[in-house]
Motif scaffolding. Structure first.
Motif, PDB file in Angstrom:
ATOM      1  N   GLN A 121      46.452  46.944  43.717  1.00 35.28           N
ATOM      2  CA  GLN A 121      45.651  48.141  43.581  1.00 35.28           C
ATOM      3  C   GLN A 121      44.759  48.334  44.804  1.00 35.28           C
ATOM      4  OE1 GLN A 121      44.130  48.259  39.606  1.00 35.28           O
ATOM      5  NE2 GLN A 121      42.283  49.236  40.367  1.00 35.28           N
ATOM      6  N   SER A 122      44.152  47.227  45.260  1.00 33.92           N
ATOM      7  CA  SER A 122      43.243  47.376  46.394  1.00 33.92           C
ATOM      8  C   SER A 122      44.031  47.696  47.658  1.00 33.92           C
ATOM      9  CB  SER A 122      42.364  46.132  46.501  1.00 33.92           C
ATOM     10  OG  SER A 122      42.576  45.446  47.663  1.00 33.92           O
ATOM     11  N   ILE A 171      50.174  52.145  38.875  1.00 32.92           N
ATOM     12  CA  ILE A 171      50.553  50.757  39.173  1.00 32.92           C
ATOM     13  C   ILE A 171      50.764  49.988  37.866  1.00 32.92           C
ATOM     14  CG2 ILE A 171      49.668  48.598  40.104  1.00 32.92           C
ATOM     15  CD1 ILE A 171      48.414  50.214  42.343  1.00 32.92           C
ATOM     16  N   LYS A 172      49.903  50.264  36.895  1.00 35.72           N
ATOM     17  CA  LYS A 172      50.041  49.601  35.601  1.00 35.72           C
ATOM     18  C   LYS A 172      51.396  49.930  34.973  1.00 35.72           C
ATOM     19  CE  LYS A 172      45.962  49.782  33.532  1.00 35.72           C
ATOM     20  NZ  LYS A 172      44.946  50.367  32.650  1.00 35.72           N
ATOM     21  N   ALA A 208      46.717  49.456  47.668  1.00 34.04           N
ATOM     22  CA  ALA A 208      47.088  50.859  47.533  1.00 34.04           C
ATOM     23  C   ALA A 208      45.931  51.773  47.959  1.00 34.04           C
ATOM     24  CB  ALA A 208      47.497  51.163  46.097  1.00 34.04           C
ATOM     25  N   VAL A 248      45.964  56.148  40.523  1.00 33.02           N
ATOM     26  CA  VAL A 248      46.650  55.046  41.212  1.00 33.02           C
ATOM     27  C   VAL A 248      46.712  53.778  40.356  1.00 33.02           C
ATOM     28  CG1 VAL A 248      46.364  53.390  43.097  1.00 33.02           C
ATOM     29  CG2 VAL A 248      46.426  55.805  43.582  1.00 33.02           C
ATOM     30  N   PRO A 249      45.584  53.302  39.807  1.00 33.74           N
ATOM     31  CA  PRO A 249      45.677  52.086  38.976  1.00 33.74           C
ATOM     32  C   PRO A 249      46.576  52.290  37.760  1.00 33.74           C
ATOM     33  CG  PRO A 249      43.395  52.635  39.431  1.00 33.74           C
ATOM     34  CD  PRO A 249      44.211  53.767  39.914  1.00 33.74           C
ATOM     35  N   GLU A 250      46.540  53.498  37.182  1.00 32.46           N
ATOM     36  CA  GLU A 250      47.364  53.755  35.998  1.00 32.46           C
ATOM     37  C   GLU A 250      48.847  53.719  36.358  1.00 32.46           C
ATOM     38  OE1 GLU A 250      45.896  53.892  33.098  1.00 32.46           O
ATOM     39  OE2 GLU A 250      43.985  53.679  34.145  1.00 32.46           O
ATOM     40  N   ARG A 287      48.054  42.464  39.939  1.00 32.85           N
ATOM     41  CA  ARG A 287      47.780  43.886  39.874  1.00 32.85           C
ATOM     42  C   ARG A 287      46.521  44.283  40.657  1.00 32.85           C
ATOM     43  NH1 ARG A 287      48.120  45.557  34.035  1.00 32.85           N
ATOM     44  NH2 ARG A 287      45.865  45.563  34.143  1.00 32.85           N
ATOM     45  N   ALA A 288      45.455  43.493  40.526  1.00 36.15           N
ATOM     46  CA  ALA A 288      44.216  43.858  41.215  1.00 36.15           C
ATOM     47  C   ALA A 288      44.409  43.923  42.731  1.00 36.15           C
ATOM     48  CB  ALA A 288      43.095  42.894  40.844  1.00 36.15           C
TER      49      ALA A 288
END
Lengths: 356, 334
Positions: free
Chosen positions: A318-319, A296-297, A321, A292-294, A314-315
């Motif tokens: 991510q949370s 989003i990145k 998500a 997921v973080p990747e 982004r942070a």
């Protein structure tokens, strides 16, 4: 195609991987991992290492939440204990034990310490369950992190500022590149998964499942709740301790805040997304949670080329998500991705005669 | 002795705020059997809404000037010939802020009530009747969503928010020791206690309170007696989110507005379990006890130790009395 339970002997029925498809799948996975170690580029190896470490921890969480049905929101504490145990062991034993043996001794040490503390944290599970246990484990997590941060222990733990971690050394082989570390992580991850699969074939594992399904009935059947609940906590803490030990070897520095509530929630999110009480659930869940973080990145990079302002957003995204994943899976697919996979496999199996 | 009294009083004042937050958790639990792990984040939203309506909106270019600082002529005159630290001057300073405080409170109450209703409608109601695990995990997922959303909306740094009451220092003698308090803290405590008492009285005596208690007793019987159970659910959530808004506003004036306010909810969760999930009295006792214990720990061991007092306390209480101080025991059948 498997059309029924066609086993001719008890030995065949008792095997860990009880049919050819499963055996083939495991062998294919092993081959795939070996290929990855040989041909994957650095980025792929990095992600795979993160997945491996998380996978071991999530398998541990699965033992306690998915199989024993004890709600725990504090497993990040065990990861922290494993990580700090390795660092402290290395620092304390640096002179006395020869360097090539240190890692081989530090890993069991970390696992043992985590398991022992797991028993202590599991003690409330004898008195309370459900919600009360969730809060008790959450409290334990806060307390463990607080103790690590204390100045009184800063000589060993580095306190709030964190502490530098050693490199793993297996009998003189320095694991100082990501690729070498991946070999260690992948091997241990693979073994842990098989061990978990094996556990639920044995008396202990089936006792866990009985406790999950109805604890009082299990007790009437002669299963000692006292013994098996604590054992479940110890086993899952041991898994998390192993993950923490690998975490310490993998990263150059560890900080107490990395093992806070966020990590606990992430472990639980992984098991909910993947599917509780299934070995493959941990695998699916970890793949999603790490990707997921990747993803989003990549998306953010695609939109704006990764400006400084977007990096700030982004942070939180991510949370959100992570939270949305938990909520959506609970609402629409409570048994997680394994359920979806099962459905797909069943459809494939019956094709072209029936669907679903 | 003097210091002990001073810290104990400080503890009672923060205990009252704990009680105010806890009342929301208990009400939601009584009506819906859900324990809201994300309650702290509702409080954080309350604090941010108060910050928005009491600081950001009055600062906007289109806002009238009296909203930012209300200074009619008579007030300026009165203020002019007062000495520096007189109590009246503090009251006048507070009155200059009064319009934006009221706007802030109203905005926080309304927005938080809407947020509570939204959560209940979209997330909690579809899961009614499901396992406790699913509902708890849903509120756990809500933690991530709410904290992420707050960081997306309010990116600005924590800023000063106006206190709810005039902040005059109060000094008095008690058992031969001088006690020193701030007017705003005292007023916060009174507000919190009044709301707590009001809600307990409401649940005890009004029709909607009886509906909540009936639903807590037995959902299907309540249904068959003509009580609209879904309405009870949404009312409980609104109650929780509005009390959370007030608590958030108070916390914002004490500790500043920051995402860390969400963590406050976990210590209150510990307090609620300690007191017994469905007992207002037990929760009140637990909140006051933890408040005082925290203050005394802060006095003896330093500020950082105070943070884990609720968690240690709940572990001890749960091990001795699994259902909290005054909670009712659940009866389970196989």
């Amino acid at each position: 195609m498997i059309t029924g339970n066609l086993k001719a002997s008890y030995a065949a029925d008792e095997r860990v991987l009880d049919n050819r498809w499963k055996q083939g799948f495991v062998l294919a996975c092993a081959a795939g991992i070996a290929a990855l170690a040989g041909f994957g580029n650095d980025y792929v190896i990095l992600i795979a290492c993160q997945m491996g470490i998380m996978l071991i921890a999530v398998t541990g969480v699965n033992v306690v939440i998915g199989y024993t049905g004890l709600m725990s929101l504090g497993h990040a504490a065990f990861v922290a204990i494993g990580a700090y145990a390795v660092v402290i062991f290395h620092n304390a034993a640096a002179g006395t034990i020869p360097a090539p043996l240190l890692t081989l001794l530090a890993l069991p040490f970390a696992v043992t310490v985590a398991a022992l503390i797991g028993i202590v944290v599991g003690l409330p599970s004898l008195r309370v369950k459900g919600l009360y246990l969730a809060v008790a484990t959450l409290s334990a997590n806060f307390i463990v992190i607080f103790l690590i941060e204390q100045d009184a222990f800063a000589r060993w733990t580095g306190g709030m500022n964190g502490i530098n971690t050693p490199t793993a050394n297996l009998l003189g082989w320095d694991l100082d590149s990501r690729r070498e570390q991946f070999l260690l992580i992948a091997a241990l991850g693979f073994v842990s998964l098989l061990a978990a699969q094996n556990l639920f074939r044995t008396r202990v594992g089936r006792a866990f499942i009985a406790i999950r399904d109805r604890d009082y009935s299990a007790e009437i059947l002669g299963i000692s709740l006292y013994r098996y609940k604590l054992m479940s906590f110890a086993i899952s803490a041991a898994y998390c301790g192993l993950a923490g030990a690998l975490y310490a070897y993998f990263y150059a520095r560890i900080l107490p805040e990395q093992f806070g509530l966020d990590l606990s929630l992430m472990l639980v999110a992984a098991i909910i997304v993947g599917g509780m009480g299934r070995t493959m659930g941990a695998v699916f869940g970890v793949i999603v949670i790490v990707m997921v973080p990747e993803v989003i990145k990549v998306i953010f990079g695609g939109i704006a080329g990764g400006g400084a302002e977007l990096a700030q957003i982004r942070a939180p995204v991510q949370s959100i998500a992570f939270g949305a994943l938990i909520v959506l899976f609970l609402l629409f697919e409570p048994f997680g991705l394994t359920q979806i996979a099962d459905r797909a496999l069943r459809a494939l199996n019956r094709w072209p005669f029936a669907r679903g | 002795m003097g210091q002990f009294l001073q810290f104990a009083l400080n503890g009672l004042m923060s205990g009252a705020i704990y009680a105010l937050i806890a009342v929301g958790l208990v009400s939601v639990f009584k009506a819906t059997r859900v324990v809201n792990f994300a309650h702290g984040y509702l409080i954080m939203f309350g604090a941010y809404f108060y910050f928005t309506f009491a600081v950001l909106v009055p600062q906007a270019a289109w806002a009238p000037e009296w909203l930012q600082s209300w200074r009619p002529d008579w007030m300026v005159e009165m203020r002019a010939d007062l000495p520096m630290f007189s109590p009246l001057a503090a009251v006048l300073d507070w009155m200059a802020n009064l319009p934006r405080i009221l706007l802030g409170l109203a905005g926080a109450l309304i927005c938080n009530a809407l947020l509570g209703m939204l959560i209940e409608r979209t997330l909690m109601r579809p899961l009614m009747g499901q396992s406790v695990f699913a509902m708890i995990m849903l509120t756990v997922g809500l933690i991530s969503i709410l904290s992420g959303t707050a960081q997306l909306i309010w990116t600005s740094d924590a800023a000063f928010v106006p206190a709810l009451a005039p902040n005059t220092p109060i000094r008095f003698e008690m058992f031969g020791a001088t006690i020193f308090l701030f007017g705003a803290d005292l007023a916060n405590m009174l507000i919190a206690l009044a709301i707590f008492a009001g809600i307990v009285a409401m649940v005890r005596y009004t029709r909607s309170g009886v509906a909540i208690r009936a639903t807590a007793e037995d959902q299907s019987t309540a249904y068959s007696m003509g009580i609209s159970v879904p309405r009870v659910f949404s009312r409980a959530w609104v109650l929780a989110s509005t009390t959370g808004a007030v608590a958030g506003a108070i916390l914002a004036t004490r500790n500043g507005v920051s995402p860390a306010l969400g963590l406050f909810g976990f210590s209150v969760l510990a307090i609620v379990l300690m007191g017994g999930l469905d007992s207002y009295l037990g929760v009140f006792i637990a909140a006051m006890a933890v408040g005082v214990l925290e203050a005394l720990t802060q006095w003896q061991l330093g500020g950082e130790w105070a943070g884990i007092v609720p968690y240690v306390a709940v572990l001890i209480v749960i091990l001795i009395r699994p259902h909290g101080l005054l909670g009712s025991k659940e009866i389970e059948r196989i």
